[in-house]
Design a protein around this motif. Structure first.
Motif: not given
Length: 123
Positions: A1-3, A25-27, A29, A32, A111-112
């Protein structure tokens, strides 16, 4: 998951500059590709620029490549879009997005997405 959270938008006069930030944020990130897109009222979403996870590949649409620069600070988990020589045609909501592949121009490849930040350029 990426915010993703964008910041740095605002009102600027034609010829001015802004720097947009996309904080992630997110492991995963840093693994990507991050792209910037914009959407003006009544228009479709438009690709602006993208940077690969390794920073070795960048891409930008022709209308901005001589004025906008994309960069990434991995220590801060942040991608920047430096925008110079802004014109009223650059007015739009700017969003950043994350994709698992190489820099891509199609929104469906990402995706995000962040919520966006408004950029308004007055003439």
């Amino acid at each position: 998951q990426v915010q993703l959270i964008e910041s740095g938008g605002g009102l600027v006069q034609a010829g001015g500059s802004l720097r947009l930030s996309c904080a992630g944020s997110g492991r995963a990130f840093s693994r990507y590709t991050i792209g910037w897109f914009r959407q003006a009222p009544g228009k479709e979403r438009e690709f602006v620029a993208a940077i690969s996870w390794s920073d070795s590949i960048t891409d930008a649409t022709d209308s901005v490549k001589d004025r906008f620069t994309i960069s990434r600070d991995k220590s801060k988990n942040t991608v920047y879009l430096q925008m110079n020589s802004l014109s009223p045609e650059d007015t739009a909501v700017y969003c950043c997005a994350a994709a698992p592949g190489f820099p891509l121009r199609l929104p469906t490849s990402y995706n995000y997405w962040g919520q966006g930040t408004q950029v308004t350029v007055s003439s």
